[in-house]
Design a protein around this motif. Structure first.
Motif, PDB file in Angstrom:
ATOM      1  N   MET A   4       0.837  -1.206   0.000  1.00  0.00           N
ATOM      2  CA  MET A   4       0.000   0.000   0.000  1.00  0.00           C
ATOM      3  C   MET A   4       0.879   1.266   0.000  1.00  0.00           C
ATOM      4  N   ASP A   5       1.946   1.210   0.810  1.00  0.00           N
ATOM      5  CA  ASP A   5       2.875   2.356   0.828  1.00  0.00           C
ATOM      6  C   ASP A   5       3.565   2.515  -0.530  1.00  0.00           C
ATOM      7  N   SER A   6       3.936   1.384  -1.139  1.00  0.00           N
ATOM      8  CA  SER A   6       4.592   1.444  -2.448  1.00  0.00           C
ATOM      9  C   SER A   6       3.649   2.031  -3.492  1.00  0.00           C
ATOM     10  N   HIS A   7       2.373   1.724  -3.362  1.00  0.00           N
ATOM     11  CA  HIS A   7       1.397   2.238  -4.325  1.00  0.00           C
ATOM     12  C   HIS A   7       1.362   3.778  -4.299  1.00  0.00           C
ATOM     13  N   THR A   8       1.313   4.324  -3.094  1.00  0.00           N
ATOM     14  CA  THR A   8       1.293   5.794  -3.000  1.00  0.00           C
ATOM     15  C   THR A   8       2.612   6.395  -3.476  1.00  0.00           C
ATOM     16  N   ALA A  14       5.419   8.707 -10.426  1.00  0.00           N
ATOM     17  CA  ALA A  14       4.840   8.857 -11.767  1.00  0.00           C
ATOM     18  C   ALA A  14       4.505  10.325 -12.040  1.00  0.00           C
ATOM     19  N   GLU A  15       3.943  11.038 -11.067  1.00  0.00           N
ATOM     20  CA  GLU A  15       3.636  12.456 -11.234  1.00  0.00           C
ATOM     21  C   GLU A  15       4.922  13.280 -11.450  1.00  0.00           C
ATOM     22  N   SER A  41      11.328   0.836  -9.496  1.00  0.00           N
ATOM     23  CA  SER A  41       9.989   0.640  -8.923  1.00  0.00           C
ATOM     24  C   SER A  41       9.501  -0.789  -9.172  1.00  0.00           C
ATOM     25  N   LEU A  42       9.719  -1.281 -10.398  1.00  0.00           N
ATOM     26  CA  LEU A  42       9.303  -2.663 -10.706  1.00  0.00           C
ATOM     27  C   LEU A  42      10.089  -3.672  -9.871  1.00  0.00           C
TER      28      LEU A  42
END
Length: 186
Positions: A4-8, A14-15, A41-42
């Motif tokens: 979940m932390d990685s998602h944010t 990305a931004e 990231s991957l």
């Protein structure tokens, strides 16, 4: 939680990469920086998924071993219950039975009035009592054991050269021949 932390974090990266690419004058450098961030990231996401899968498998193994232990305990308890039921059933069957009365009694009882023993009287044996019964050789005259002489006879009527003086010849009876007869066959 880490995913979940990685998602944010990935959304922020990305931004940043998008803004950097549009605002940068060197598009090539911005593209290379975006590629490196994407690769990192991957790799980070793959590592976190691998860690999550390993922990999940460890948890499943632990739970399966706990389930097997509980199963063995349940089997032990069920065997104990089955043994107890068997004991109770045997007790109930035992209640329905009766004890065998074992009176002390002598197996051989002497009669109240004993019979008087009969005095033994010696009787001579009659060897000719059963001669008239059944099929067999009949002899013209019967000799009792007391009439037989104890001295052996020197001449036998059946000796070679002597003619048998009886009604039937040697090896013959009133019913026919009794074996292989080479002489005097009729």
């Amino acid at each position: 939680q880490n995913l979940m932390d990685s998602h944010t974090n990935l959304e922020r990266v990305a931004e940043y990469c998008e803004n950097n690419y549009f605002q940068s004058e060197n598009k090539r450098a911005a593209l290379e920086e975006t590629k490196s961030y994407t690769t990192q990231s991957l790799a980070s996401v793959a590592y976190q998924i691998n860690t999550l899968a390993y922990n999940f498998l460890q948890m499943l193994d632990l739970q399966s071993s706990q389930i097997q232990e509980m199963e063995s305990q349940i089997n032990h308890i069920s065997q104990t219950v089955a043994i107890h039921k068997e004991k109770v059933a045997r007790r109930e069957i035992g209640v329905l039975t009766t004890n065998k009365c074992s009176n002390r009694q002598y197996k051989i009882i002497a009669p109240a009035n004993p019979e008087r023993p009969i005095k033994y009287v010696r009787k001579p044996i009659d060897y000719g009592a059963l001669d008239e019964i059944g099929h067999g050789v009949k002899i013209a005259h019967q000799n009792t054991p007391r009439q037989l002489s104890k001295r052996p006879s020197t001449s036998s009527p059946y000796a070679p050269g002597n003619q048998y003086s009886g009604q039937y010849g040697p090896g013959r009876s009133q019913y026919g021949s009794v074996g292989n007869v080479s002489q005097n066959s009729a």
